[in-house]
Design an enzyme around this catalytic site. Structure first.
Site, PDB file in Angstrom:
ATOM      1  N   SER C 249      14.231  23.527 -15.429  1.00 41.33           N
ATOM      2  CA  SER C 249      14.308  24.321 -16.289  1.00 41.33           C
ATOM      3  C   SER C 249      13.155  25.609 -16.305  1.00 41.33           C
ATOM      4  O   SER C 249      12.193  25.428 -16.129  1.00 41.33           O
ATOM      5  CB  SER C 249      14.469  24.339 -17.698  1.00 41.33           C
ATOM      6  OG  SER C 249      14.337  25.323 -18.742  1.00 41.33           O
ATOM      7  N   LYS C 255      13.619  19.245 -19.482  1.00 43.00           N
ATOM      8  CA  LYS C 255      15.246  19.273 -18.911  1.00 43.00           C
ATOM      9  C   LYS C 255      15.235  18.982 -17.489  1.00 43.00           C
ATOM     10  O   LYS C 255      14.554  18.996 -16.830  1.00 43.00           O
ATOM     11  CB  LYS C 255      15.669  20.895 -18.999  1.00 43.00           C
ATOM     12  CG  LYS C 255      16.408  20.984 -20.333  1.00 43.00           C
ATOM     13  CD  LYS C 255      17.306  22.329 -20.125  1.00 43.00           C
ATOM     14  CE  LYS C 255      18.835  21.884 -20.253  1.00 43.00           C
ATOM     15  NZ  LYS C 255      19.758  22.882 -19.703  1.00 43.00           N
ATOM     16  N   ASN C 257      18.476  19.140 -15.104  1.00 39.80           N
ATOM     17  CA  ASN C 257      19.861  19.771 -15.031  1.00 39.80           C
ATOM     18  C   ASN C 257      20.415  18.997 -13.922  1.00 39.80           C
ATOM     19  O   ASN C 257      19.894  18.891 -12.879  1.00 39.80           O
ATOM     20  CB  ASN C 257      19.920  21.311 -14.873  1.00 39.80           C
ATOM     21  CG  ASN C 257      19.336  22.015 -16.152  1.00 39.80           C
ATOM     22  OD1 ASN C 257      19.698  21.666 -17.189  1.00 39.80           O
ATOM     23  ND2 ASN C 257      18.662  23.147 -15.791  1.00 39.80           N
ATOM     24  N   ARG C 289      50.732  43.492  15.034  1.00 36.66           N
ATOM     25  CA  ARG C 289      49.552  43.193  14.207  1.00 36.66           C
ATOM     26  C   ARG C 289      49.122  43.888  12.976  1.00 36.66           C
ATOM     27  O   ARG C 289      49.386  45.158  13.097  1.00 36.66           O
ATOM     28  CB  ARG C 289      48.275  43.363  15.420  1.00 36.66           C
ATOM     29  CG  ARG C 289      48.543  42.410  16.513  1.00 36.66           C
ATOM     30  CD  ARG C 289      47.084  42.051  17.534  1.00 36.66           C
ATOM     31  NE  ARG C 289      46.721  43.240  18.206  1.00 36.66           N
ATOM     32  CZ  ARG C 289      45.554  44.115  17.854  1.00 36.66           C
ATOM     33  NH1 ARG C 289      44.753  43.841  16.815  1.00 36.66           N
ATOM     34  NH2 ARG C 289      45.301  44.959  18.739  1.00 36.66           N
TER      35      ARG C 289
END
Lengths: 372, 372, 372, 372
Positions: C249, C255, C257, C289
């Protein structure tokens, strides 16, 4: 008559369904007759439209006009085109739907304001990217939801709902043969119906439709955010929130499914595609009236109104009875205090590290009080 | 009971609507009872589901089971979960819908093969990026449409439609208490219903749903391509094609709107969002059964079947009666010969510069004959 | 050169980017020269395309041809049209991308098979609509993910990648002036490049593009399902799974994650819109096309390949190092045994009520072993 | 550095690409340092971010902060979270993009106003559902396009662009340790950057992103409508409009492809899916910061800005040089007079049946003059 595959759609019954559409189209035709000076006092006939005839015409207006002409005479619809009638009728349905949506969002906002205020002190774990972050309060979370709902209510309250009035190709040419000032007649038409005057027609400039659609999707976004959070916090491993009354399981007696949250989340997963549908139609507009892009709007427009009506009502019920377990929140915050306070770098009571939460709640409540 | 905002949807009546769903769910429950050895000879009761009860349960299965248990006793549904019943019932609806779609695509392919063959010599302007390119034949254009339709028919013909049979969390645990071999019971269940055996349950692995959805969207793509071309060639400035019978205008007596092409194009503009909806739900699958992602599938799934049913039928009717003005095609090609032959760098008859058109038509017809 | 807003896209570097596209277009032009009998031994020049020139031409082929003609002479590209070159080059990029995707899915499948086998006995709570259902095993969950990955691998392995070869309007007219049998030349062109022979051109029949797109979206669905489950089970309140190494973090030192799961889930939320984009383009095809529908495919096609490449690689890394806490799973299952066994109506060890889990795992593993 | 598969995207060079993002993120971090009272006079270092590090962090902010801390010291970023920096930087990019878009729409509106005024008398066939309807004027058609562009310009001009400032979980907790009043600091932060003050953070309440997205999609809708009409009217069979300078063909010397219209239409077919992407992310928001829904926004947000920038510029160039063949319009209207006047039921000069076209043009021009 809610479909079995759209649980809760009976909440929207009578607002945007086929009967409501026919009634609205009749209102539109009658309003236009009044604008043309036909003092019609007769009651409109019961109109039943044959699906095969609707398909042959490509839309329901031509068969409707046939029915009405049988009752009211040949002047019905003179000067209008099918799209004038159908677009205007859809705006009438939208108005009715929005009235209810705004009410439900209002009641939802009131509940959320109550939670924000009552739970200022309910500290809980903040979670980011699924992991514990820093502490928050449940009041702040409620204030976040509230702000989303106020955004949405503002959006649906301020969207313009104009009449459509252009005649065959947007020039008001035939109307110009029937009245002195057709632009003025278009304005009178709007007044009759309580809708906004159109200015130039929007047959192929679909901003009124897409802006309404965007506001409805925004509403479902806000409700979906709320429902997603409830679903997480109502998981048994978290158990910080609980739905007022859960749905039973067909096989497991203990279960109490968070049905309202599930259905609201489901709505929020559907709305973006419906909104995109309206934009694709707008982008594909061609000529004075579009071959297909207009028609592809109808089911999406109806469904988006119905979905938002249903989800707003469900969300209001959900939050009105939401059970908040503030003790469980605090217990978890305290047991996770090491993580929750790692940013600060010192330990202690998580409630001492909720920053400006109170001030942010106050700001959200002030906006709510000002009916913003 | 086609909705007024889905013109032509009466063509799909009875195949995917609520009554068809209830009947299919009853069939599913009865088939499972037979698998469990209950020799049920009674006729299934008339089931009327209360929308509010459906919402409370979060799906229509629980109320249905209540009704059936009143008639058949408490063993109804034992060992299944709601999702087993609803997913399997939707596959039954899909099978009925696909049967009709395949027939309509077959009839459409036959008409297109006829056009490809009959118009080998109908030289016309090739158009690329809206401008004249080199000459083509209308037979080649029909062969192109045919190839798209054969692709689509192949896709919808080969998609697997499995039963869903996993019980509460996909383990067949309760079924395992009721029968000796629950995996075998799941196979017998599939046999009863004429569906594919599931292997592992697909409660949160939605490949059967998304593959079906992709095949339906592919079908609408092919039909939309055809309809877009017809819309261009039926413009009054081009006037090389004409719809069998056009729709009237509510105001202009001369008009003959290309209603079928308009509605088919409209369908093709809607299908991609419906297909995306199914994929979003698949991607958002969670746990043993999903909170919301499953529910958000239902309306899209129903609508995509209905839309493809309708559009296939409309396209078959459109092409069966398509009026081809080969003279107008040739006149235009000749008058634009300077441009159409600029690539070759020499002038002459546009029909002398259609390259391998015949061989390409033959290849498409050969595939059609082999029922590819 | 992965964009900062597409984390992990460096994993796809060199496969679908502009340099890879230019190289592929050169290969296509050279292959066609060989088909025409030009024994070209020269090395292709370094081609640098000017964006303004690309825009003026509407696509990168015309400027490329100019460069190549300067080196190789005027016969370069004779008989082809821009779309032949760009479509074929995109199929070459797709082939390279699919090769890697299939490898990554294979390695992912191997890891999942390992988990399914190793965790047959790892009982855990089954969860439906977010609530405890009946017990499952983590092996069964891994077998579910595995089945989704095998579905996806089958889909991406079996999709056809044809050359595009039609000339200006799909007739091979100019090619027919240069070689005896232009249909045969198209086949030789395919052989040169190792792609499937086209049959009739697919300039405006975009099944090859949409089927590839659908297979890629299906892949991202399967990966998203897996990632969503990991994200839930890696929440600190659940803590039954953990990513191999979490992301830091910017502010909170504790943290970790679950970055890979987050990015894979993010990919799965994006793929459905990209797939829908390809279908919208297919449905809007017009003329020989298309004016715009073709062009709108390009960024979606590129991005969908890149996204699936990235997500497959990330998912393989994620699962290879996934930390499974089987003890935590069992502890929770035991503590929630009352709920988990309520269906059975008797208490006991959750591990005694996992039904056919083993047989279902065996079936999934058998499919994996057969390389299905 | 426009991609070869996004022709014209070099027009957006430097506004929303990775270099612009890095520069904006540096501005954001520096602004926050100033708010914290660090009188930083040093020049920010050259920042080069490693894609692998960006992936490991899950976003580009953490590696950026590392670089900046090496230069400016450890206080950089204190009190912010990654999402504060990235969201705010994206709003800075959006502001730059919107400035240019508004200018281009202004110049486009000026051209359209010129056409509306100059071609009041240029009668032409009105077309609805592809068929002749009643007469219109080209001035009215230009006024319709103008109205759509004014709608869009209003939408993009009035959208709010707030800073994001909440810290790790939206509470401003760490900021509260660094300054006396963190809410005030957030306001000062907004002032520094010329953005709107945030009020409560919008980490998981994505209205600022979706409203911006909706306004951009609305813009592309309006441009797509215009381009679709030009494409039809520039077909050789119609030949009432012509692009200023067409694109060459790789094979046909005579061709003049309407490249700008093709590319603008292509953009309008892409924008709706990008807008839907943003809404799906908004609906899927969870927790204090979302695991995946936030990340899935980034490419769509960037691409939608780039696409709208490009298309606005292309459309302005297209209309500035649009060649209008008023004689061809009149000739066709006269030759189709029988149909065009069938609603009126009498023959004559089509120019005598254009209804209120002039008044409607006047209204549109009045709005344009008032800069509405």
């Amino acid at each position: 008559m809610g479909s079995l595959r759209e649980p809760g759609s009976h909440r929207a019954a009578g607002v945007v369904d086929d009967d409501a559409l026919v009634a609205a189209m009749v209102r539109v035709e009658v309003a236009w007759m009044r604008v043309l000076g036909a003092s019609n006092e007769q009651v409109a006939p019961e109109v039943v439209l044959d699906p095969a005839e609707v398909e042959r015409a490509g839309n329901p207006v031509l068969p409707l006009v046939k029915s009405l002409r049988a009752a009211f005479g040949g002047n019905v619809h003179r000067g209008l085109t099918s799209q004038d009638v159908l677009d205007t009728a859809m705006m009438l349905l939208a108005r009715d739907a929005l009235t209810t949506i705004v009410e439900d969002l209002g009641s939802l906002a009131d509940s959320l304001a109550g939670l924000a205020s009552a739970h200022r002190g309910s500290v809980m774990a903040g979670r980011t990217l699924t992991q514990y972050a820093v502490p928050v309060t449940f009041g702040l979370k409620a204030a976040q939801w509230l702000t989303g709902v106020l955004d949405a209510r503002y959006a649906v309250s301020t969207v313009d709902l104009p009449v459509q009035c252009g005649g065959a190709a947007g020039t008001l040419a035939l109307a110009g043969e029937l009245v002195a000032d057709p632009v003025d007649a278009a304005r009178a038409f709007a007044d009759q119906l309580g809708l906004v005057a159109p200015g130039i027609s929007w047959h192929t400039r679909r901003t009124p439709v897409t802006r309404l659609g965007d506001a409805l999707v925004e509403t479902c976004d806000a409700l979906g955010h709320l429902a997603s959070d409830v679903l997480l916090l109502a998981r048994p491993e978290v158990a910080e929130l609980r739905e007022p009354s859960g749905g039973a399981s067909s096989t497991m007696p203990h279960k109490r499914n968070p049905v309202l949250s599930v259905l609201v989340r489901s709505a929020s997963l559907q709305a973006p595609q419906l909104g995109a549908q309206l934009h694709i139609c707008a982008a594909d507009s061609q000529d004075e009236r579009s071959p297909g892009a207009w028609h592809a709007e109808w089911p999406a427009f109806r469904r988006l109104l119905e979905l938002t009506l249903t989800a707003s009502s469900q969300a209001a019920e959900l939050v009105a009875g939401l059970e908040v377990d503030a003790d469980a929140m605090r217990r978890r915050a305290e047991s996770a205090a090491g993580d929750l306070l790692s940013e600060r770098g010192s330990s202690g009571d998580p409630a001492s590290y909720v920053g400006a939460s109170d001030a942010l709640i106050d700001a959200a409540l002030a906006r709510w009080k000002s009916r913003g």
